[in-house]
Design an enzyme around this catalytic site. Structure first.
Site, PDB file in Angstrom:
ATOM      1  N   THR A 153      44.183  41.848  44.689  1.00 39.95           N
ATOM      2  CA  THR A 153      45.205  40.785  44.801  1.00 39.95           C
ATOM      3  C   THR A 153      45.225  40.015  43.475  1.00 39.95           C
ATOM      4  O   THR A 153      45.918  40.421  42.552  1.00 39.95           O
ATOM      5  CB  THR A 153      44.951  39.843  46.004  1.00 39.95           C
ATOM      6  OG1 THR A 153      43.618  39.360  45.945  1.00 39.95           O
ATOM      7  CG2 THR A 153      45.200  40.565  47.308  1.00 39.95           C
ATOM      8  N   LYS A 179      37.203  44.126  46.336  1.00 38.61           N
ATOM      9  CA  LYS A 179      38.201  43.252  45.739  1.00 38.61           C
ATOM     10  C   LYS A 179      37.818  41.813  46.067  1.00 38.61           C
ATOM     11  O   LYS A 179      37.141  41.523  47.061  1.00 38.61           O
ATOM     12  CB  LYS A 179      39.613  43.538  46.237  1.00 38.61           C
ATOM     13  CG  LYS A 179      39.836  43.306  47.685  1.00 38.61           C
ATOM     14  CD  LYS A 179      40.639  42.130  48.179  1.00 38.61           C
ATOM     15  CE  LYS A 179      41.116  41.115  47.233  1.00 38.61           C
ATOM     16  NZ  LYS A 179      41.605  39.889  47.984  1.00 38.61           N
ATOM     17  N   THR A 190      37.742  35.870  50.573  1.00 41.63           N
ATOM     18  CA  THR A 190      38.784  36.883  50.536  1.00 41.63           C
ATOM     19  C   THR A 190      38.230  38.048  49.763  1.00 41.63           C
ATOM     20  O   THR A 190      38.623  38.326  48.648  1.00 41.63           O
ATOM     21  CB  THR A 190      40.091  36.425  49.899  1.00 41.63           C
ATOM     22  OG1 THR A 190      40.516  35.269  50.591  1.00 41.63           O
ATOM     23  CG2 THR A 190      41.170  37.487  50.042  1.00 41.63           C
ATOM     24  N   GLU A 277      38.110  33.779  39.488  1.00 38.59           N
ATOM     25  CA  GLU A 277      39.354  33.225  38.946  1.00 38.59           C
ATOM     26  C   GLU A 277      39.049  32.279  37.790  1.00 38.59           C
ATOM     27  O   GLU A 277      38.386  31.266  37.951  1.00 38.59           O
ATOM     28  CB  GLU A 277      40.131  32.516  40.052  1.00 38.59           C
ATOM     29  CG  GLU A 277      40.811  33.538  40.962  1.00 38.59           C
ATOM     30  CD  GLU A 277      41.409  32.937  42.219  1.00 38.59           C
ATOM     31  OE1 GLU A 277      41.158  31.762  42.491  1.00 38.59           O
ATOM     32  OE2 GLU A 277      42.119  33.670  42.926  1.00 38.59           O
ATOM     33  N   ASN A 401      45.183  28.845  40.724  1.00 26.75           N
ATOM     34  CA  ASN A 401      45.263  28.403  42.110  1.00 26.75           C
ATOM     35  C   ASN A 401      46.356  27.382  42.356  1.00 26.75           C
ATOM     36  O   ASN A 401      46.786  27.184  43.492  1.00 26.75           O
ATOM     37  CB  ASN A 401      43.904  27.895  42.572  1.00 26.75           C
ATOM     38  CG  ASN A 401      42.989  29.066  42.834  1.00 26.75           C
ATOM     39  OD1 ASN A 401      43.270  29.877  43.698  1.00 26.75           O
ATOM     40  ND2 ASN A 401      41.937  29.194  42.049  1.00 26.75           N
TER      41      ASN A 401
END
Lengths: 406, 406
Positions: A153, A179, A190, A277, A401
């Site tokens: 993603t 992932k 996630t 991230e 984000n």
């Protein structure tokens, strides 16, 4: 942005696992977003899932199906999490399983569904079922690269592990893909992980291994402290290599399998952190000298979750005061601050309740400039140790984000 | 950056409190960084302090002095926290108390010391003691503005509260100043608060009020989840107004004092949040329908600490999925996700385990664009409610905390 050296490896085939990725148009046009695993008959399958009370529909269904029938297919879509979608979400996930069942002759309960992506949007069932025939046609034993890319993603790179070893003249393979890049925290996030071997392992033992391995890997990584509704980690043993089934946690083959399966989990978990991230640092927080496992983890997570420490790491600022403050508020009962010792890599920075006499700012900065940093904390009150892995907090994290849905 | 309307008010004098701020050169040259309170003889003083195991030297000393002698002076320096400074830190804090004692004839135990700023650097005792004569000379009943500015560190504005009320023909004043902008979390943070009234309140009752008020105010705010080594909140009752001493938690005067003292605490706490590092939103997280206070707070803090929610707030993105995920991982035992209802201000966004049917993205965006946002969560399992206040997470937060020491 990503940090550290976690290239996607050459993936050996795992006998009994065929897989592929196709484009259903859930993500941007042309990106692969549906992955299908086809498992040989007789495969054992075990799973570890999110503890989030709002667990997504596919998670509910996976748990149910695992308890019912031997699993033959894994269907994964990215781009939509089918989470917080209520009763309709369950019906939608069931519909995708039924579509595979209809085309293959297995029962719907022999299919495990997985979804990752935006929360709260209805699953585009038609788009997914429309590409299932193509996926069934394309599955092949060399599909690991495609599958690794198809489950991404916000990941900036696919994450994989592949290792072989010999046992009694037979070659056994352990592969894995995962992932995850944000919303990563203990009790999963996630993140999706799929680890498969062609050895034969009895299901109860495989389930025990899955729990144990996830606990020391995916449950020890944290990027932003958030746990997702969809986390799932699946461990598969196809049993296609002609060796006796491993049924008990003992013996040479079990030990070797456990070692490589653990290595796969830890490598895939660390790969996720390295792709955190906005990450510019890969940070290991190792707490030792604790009286209990819980207090070690409390301290490790207090440090790993502190935005003040994470921004200091981003700035390559050896702000040891923030580390000490986080240790202090972690809630360890009767912590004697004067016994705590903190090293940045090998450099002693804190002892006797304050900055170490030997420490210089230059030493701290030399460590902080590196891309991989270990914060080693000894609580000085016992023999228990625990490790977690995390990242820094950068402008890029905020950008990713703040922009995710726009 | 700061959000919301929290102007520094006109400060009425509090009879029996003289104060001032002077420049000792700890912060940048010319900035006031030493504040002195002089309290009338007979004042009651109560304190609430950080629970951080690495509490700073002045905190240790404050607790000790409060238990020993009637307090007459409060000495506060900004720019240096005197935290994690070991034995020398205690000696340094004692030296500043002794300097006041020597010049005024009180004992060192009648002085409370406070420090805020960088952790781990030796306190510049000489700089502080050098300006004490000037401070003693300058203290005056109109010094609240100067003191409010003098205790600031990364604050962008001073924080104050002043309210008067009449009782039996007498005017009673309740004043307060506070500082704090980051490292703000339950159990206090790098925050200092000083609230004073000229009513007469017996010390044990004052201490109970201080705990109760801090628990509903400074212990309910969070910016980055970090708790500092230095947090202190002091409540003073000088008793200079000619009214009977309040000794028990009953009666009209007690009720009115409690009301205004609580209002002072809550206003000062919310002022800190509104000045949160990089804040562009003021966020109230109100959890109701809980079975216990702890579970309400667990949910409130899970939401208030989630970097994913905080970045979505920064982006004015009504990403309710992240809110739901945080409620789900807050650890409430046997939470029935289908009974949870979430409103953004008055807009219902979540019910029956998913997005409310009536909800539209436009409604959510209309709320999210505002500077003050309430996330109202009903857990649907009891009658307990708790509220915390927080901010969003912006680029500016990262910039401030990545650059703080450079």
């Amino acid at each position: 942005m990503a940090v550290g050296d976690y290239p996607f490896p050459h993936m050996h085939p795992v006998q009994g696992v065929k897989l592929t990725a196709v484009s259903a148009g859930i993500k941007k046009v042309g990106r692969r977003d549906v992955v299908l695993f086809e498992l040989a008959e007789g495969s054992s399958v075990a799973g570890v899932f999110t503890k989030n009370a709002f667990c997504a529909a596919p998670v509910t269904l996976c748990k149910d199906h695992l308890s019912k029938a031997p699993i033959r297919y894994l269907l994964i879509n990215s781009g939509n999490a089918n989470a917080c979608t209520g009763e309709q979400g369950l019906l939608d996930a069931k519909a995708t399983c039924a579509a595979i069942a209809e085309l293959t002759g297995v029962t719907p309960e022999q299919v495990l569904p997985f979804s990752t992506g935006v929360i709260g949007e209805p699953l585009p069932v038609q788009k997914i079922t429309a590409v299932i025939p193509e996926a069934l046609e394309k599955v092949n034993i060399d599909g690991w690269d495609d599958a690794g890319a198809g489950i991404m993603t916000t990941d900036t790179r696919p994450k994989g592990f592949s290792q072989q070893f010999e046992y009694q003249g037979k070659t056994i393979t352990v592969n894995g893909i995962s992932k995850g890049a944000g919303m990563i925290k203990p009790n999963m996030a996630t993140m999706l992980g799929y680890i498969a071997t062609d050895a034969k392992i009895a299901q109860p033992l495989l389930q025990a291994l899955a729990h144990e391995a996830a606990d020391k890997s995916f449950n020890r990584i944290t990027i932003d402290g958030d746990t997702s509704t969809n986390d799932s980690c699946i461990l598969i043993a196809t049993g296609q290599i002609d060796l006796p089934e491993v049924t008990e946690p003992k013996g040479e083959l079990y030990a070797k399998l456990r070692e490589v399966i653990f290595a796969a989990h830890i490598h895939l978990a660390k790969s996720i952190v390295s792709d955190g991230e906005g990450a510019t640092k890969f940070v290991t927080v190792a707490v030792s000298g604790g009286a209990t496992r819980d207090e070690c983890l409390d301290v490790a997570y207090a440090v790993a979750h502190s935005p003040l420490i994470k921004t200091a790491l981003f700035a390559s600022d050896p702000n040891w005061g923030r580390i000490v403050a986080a240790i202090g508020y972690a809630g360890v009962a009767d912590l004697d601050a004067t016994k705590v010792r903190v090293h940045l890599n090998d450099t002693l920075i804190v002892e006797h309740g304050g900055r170490a006499k030997s420490y210089t700012e230059e030493q701290g900065q030399a460590v902080m400039k590196q891309a991989e940093i270990a914060i080693n904390i000894n609580l000085g009150r016992g023999d228990v140790a625990e490790t977690v892995w995390t990242t820094d907090l950068s402008y890029e994290y905020v950008r990713i984000n703040a922009d995710y849905r726009s």
